[in-house]
Design a protein around this motif. Sequence first.
Motif, PDB file in Angstrom:
ATOM      1  N   ARG A   1      28.552  40.186  36.901  1.00  0.00           N
ATOM      2  CA  ARG A   1      29.681  40.683  36.451  1.00  0.00           C
ATOM      3  C   ARG A   1      30.122  41.718  37.329  1.00  0.00           C
ATOM      4  NH1 ARG A   1      33.223  38.800  32.625  1.00  0.00           N
ATOM      5  NH2 ARG A   1      31.846  37.603  31.145  1.00  0.00           N
ATOM      6  N   GLY A   2      31.721  41.714  37.507  1.00  0.00           N
ATOM      7  CA  GLY A   2      32.429  42.532  38.324  1.00  0.00           C
ATOM      8  C   GLY A   2      32.386  42.086  39.949  1.00  0.00           C
ATOM      9  N   ARG A   3      31.856  41.052  39.977  1.00  0.00           N
ATOM     10  CA  ARG A   3      31.918  40.366  41.397  1.00  0.00           C
ATOM     11  C   ARG A   3      32.039  38.861  41.529  1.00  0.00           C
ATOM     12  NH1 ARG A   3      26.483  42.019  44.823  1.00  0.00           N
ATOM     13  NH2 ARG A   3      27.832  41.230  46.556  1.00  0.00           N
TER      14      ARG A   3
END
Length: 216
Positions: free
Chosen positions: A14-16
Amino acid sequence: MSLRALDVTGGYERGRPVLENVSLEIPAGHLIGLAGPSGTGKSTLARILASLDAPWSGEVQIDGSRVAGTKFGVPAEFRGAVSMLFQSPRAATDPRQTLARIIGQPADIAGRDIDIDALASEVGLTPDLLARRPHQVSDGQLQRAALARSLAQQPRYLICDEATAMLDAATTATIVRLIERRATDHGIGVLLISHDRDLLDACCTRVHELDDIRAG
């Protein structure tokens, strides 16, 4: 009639995201090619299209209907509609099973009878190979069994993720011809993912570069 990814974003952490705002359509009966450098999200897109992973945003549609869930959580009417042929047949098959069992497994799960001998013959496997296990056959023979397993699923769409990368030129040509024939004769939509642009240009209706199908 098509398999579609609409503004799909996804990844493993998450976030990447490794895949952002990608849209792609695979029409029934057509071979569509997808190229791009390693690490740009081709396999992530393949897994999302096959409902093995869920997109973080965006959606997948089969023949105009949105598909929710992954794996056995996919609604029954879409389960088995998309099959995936992986790069490494050894990682994608159970080493304890015979080739006959590998080929027949999707039909067993679906409670459907299939002619394993006929499928094996179609992909170029001789009857004596069906009693063997993965360690007793070559990579090319095992990938033929994996293709027969995908076809046994009777999919509407087939995703091939670098499925010929580990094979010699002759086996690659044979498998691609089989896939082309299935697309033509049975109306299966096929996504061929490969680093080999010459191969994609030779057999696909259209070839996309991953960077070209990102939105905005």
